[in-house]
Design an enzyme around this catalytic site. Structure first.
Site, PDB file in Angstrom:
ATOM      1  N   LYS A  19       0.855  -1.194   0.000  1.00 13.86           N
ATOM      2  CA  LYS A  19       0.000   0.000   0.000  1.00 13.86           C
ATOM      3  C   LYS A  19       0.880   1.229   0.000  1.00 13.86           C
ATOM      4  CE  LYS A  19      -4.522   0.908   0.511  1.00 13.86           C
ATOM      5  NZ  LYS A  19      -5.654  -0.007   0.270  1.00 13.86           N
TER       6      LYS A  19
HETATM    7  N1  GLU Z   1      -7.437   0.162  -3.059  1.00 11.28           N
HETATM    8  C1  GLU Z   1      -8.175  -1.025  -3.316  1.00 11.28           C
HETATM    9  C2  GLU Z   1      -8.213  -1.909  -2.092  1.00 11.28           C
HETATM   10  O1  GLU Z   1      -8.048  -1.458  -0.981  1.00 11.28           O
HETATM   11  C3  GLU Z   1      -7.711  -1.745  -4.582  1.00 11.28           C
HETATM   12  C4  GLU Z   1      -6.278  -2.173  -4.597  1.00 11.28           C
HETATM   13  C5  GLU Z   1      -5.817  -2.712  -5.946  1.00 11.28           C
HETATM   14  O2  GLU Z   1      -6.612  -2.800  -6.882  1.00 11.28           O
HETATM   15  O3  GLU Z   1      -4.629  -3.035  -6.028  1.00 11.28           O
HETATM   16  O4  GLU Z   1      -8.468  -3.079  -2.180  1.00 11.28           O
END
Ligand code: GLU
Length: 430
Positions: free
Chosen positions: A120
């Protein structure tokens, strides 16, 4: 534990640490006793991120001054594949929050069995204070700073809170320019014109709806006529609310950072989406009653969809909640104390790591399509998404019944088993 030992543990590894990382560590402590002995010996792997990068992001503001922002990219685990997870812009972003969000991505990706680890990113910034060109410069500089650890085979960012397709396009362009050729697979959630996938924008909200239907079936709750409360009316909450309304449910209350609105007859979710796009929030939506924010939790519903930020359902409001099923559109919206209170009140909680996994599932489809330069129809994508979500839910539901644990603990049992089995069979090197 002696004081000396306590001091020897960095604060971010301590479960007493408040906030999302503390919540995550408690969730791991709850699942550990259910794991096979040969996997339990690897449990520490999950309690610390593999790699965390803190970057300074200086940019020229439009007025000619220079401003510095702090950014992060955390790769929590890569045992099952490249790091994968969104990028968040928010004024409250911290390293420990990004660590928790990265860890939940490891669990989520394993829970739905997409071949990724968890990662993240975040920048501590209120993007509403920046002009579009300042936002572009910040995104490009941040991308250059984390360039050393991202890539189509190593770590693939995507949209999250306050980031979107345009931000992904700038990231893809910056990474590609530094590389010398276009690398579409470095980010997902891109515009369709740039190798993005059909269905990606709605995928997280669609997944929330699909999983809500599966959960409802298990405990005999009808969608038709059901009352829905939604916190957060962005990409996730807005899409889920529209799908519920299209299928005969009534969205009776919505809360966001601008306030809380209610209409017991059901809000017009299409008109509300337009209102939010034009005004920036749900406040002032014509025809709805404005109510105090604290009253939101006590409104009687069949489904409550937290789709905003972490820690929203906690020991202060959990006992007030009157719903049948909580479906977590946000990451980490429920604290462990609240989890226990909801279970005591017989409220079913469908955890984030399965409920909101639709986004990353279609991100996976996008990445696969980019690698093969062969693109699927929207129908094909939605069908595959439905299948992945339903199968993952069925497996997790079975574990919850067999072991008499919450759906969250069941999802963690399935996911941690997959991650630690990969960890175990890979072994340590060097
Ligand atoms: N931000 C989204 C989540 O928390 C998607 C992450 C992604 O597609 O890599 O799952």
């Amino acid at each position: 534990m002696s004081t000396e030992q306590q001091h020897a543990i960095p604060s971010y590894l301590n479960a007493d640490h408040l906030g999302p990382w503390g919540t995550y560590l408690q969730q791991i402590d709850r699942v550990a006793p259910y794991l096979d002995a040969h996997l339990q010996r690897w449990i520490e792997t999950l309690k610390r991120p593999k790699r965390a990068l803190i970057v300074d992001v200086p940019i020229h503001l439009d007025n000619g001054t220079v401003k510095h922002f702090e950014g992060y990219r955390v790769q929590h685990n890569t045992s099952r594949g490249p790091g994968k997870g969104g990028l968040r812009y928010h004024q409250d972003v911290t390293l420990s929050e990004v660590m928790a969000l990265a860890a939940w991505m490891s669990i989520k990706n394993a829970a739905v069995n997409v071949p990724y680890g968890g990662a993240k990113g975040g920048v501590r910034v209120d993007p509403r204070q920046l002009s579009l060109s300042e936002l572009e410069r910040m995104t490009r500089r941040y991308t250059s700073e984390i360039n050393v650890i991202i890539g189509p085979n190593s770590d693939i960012p995507a949209p999250d809170v306050n980031t979107n397709e345009q931000v992904m396009a700038w990231m893809m362009d910056t990474y590609s320019m530094n590389l010398g050729h276009s690398a579409t697979g470095v980010v997902t959630g891109k515009p369709i014109s740039l190798g993005g996938s059909l269905g990606r924008r709605e995928a997280t909200g669609r997944g929330v709806y699909v999983i809500a239907c599966e959960a409802a079936r298990q405990i005999n709750v009808e969608i038709e006529g059901a009352r829905i409360a939604v916190q957060g009316f962005g990409n996730v909450g807005g899409t889920a609310a529209r799908l519920f309304a299209e299928n005969g449910a009534k969205v009776v209350t919505v809360q966001d950072h601008t306030g809380t609105i209610m209409s017991l007859g059901g809000l017009d979710t299409v008109a509300l989406t337009k209102h939010v796009a034009e005004t920036g929030g749900v406040a002032g939506f014509p025809g709805a009653e404005k109510i105090p924010d604290a009253d939101f939790w006590a409104i009687e519903t069949e489904f409550l969809i937290p789709a905003a930020l972490e820690g929203q359902i906690n020991e202060h409001n959990a006992s007030k909640i009157r719903t049948r099923i909580v479906v977590e559109g946000a990451n980490g919206p429920t604290t462990p104390e609240a989890d226990d209170l909801l279970r005591e009140h017989n409220i079913l909680v469908i955890p984030d790591v399965i409920a909101n996994a639709g986004g990353v599932t279609v991100s996976y489809f996008e990445w696969v399509q980019d690698f093969s330069s062969f693109f699927w129809t929207e129908e094909e994508i939605n069908q595959r998404l439905d299948r992945v979500m339903r199968e993952a839910f069925a497996g997790i539901w079975l574990v919850a019944q067999e072991k008499n644990v919450s759906v969250r603990t069941a999802a963690f049992i399935v996911a941690c088993t997959r991650i630690l089995t990969a960890r175990d069979v890979r072994g340590l090197y060097p």
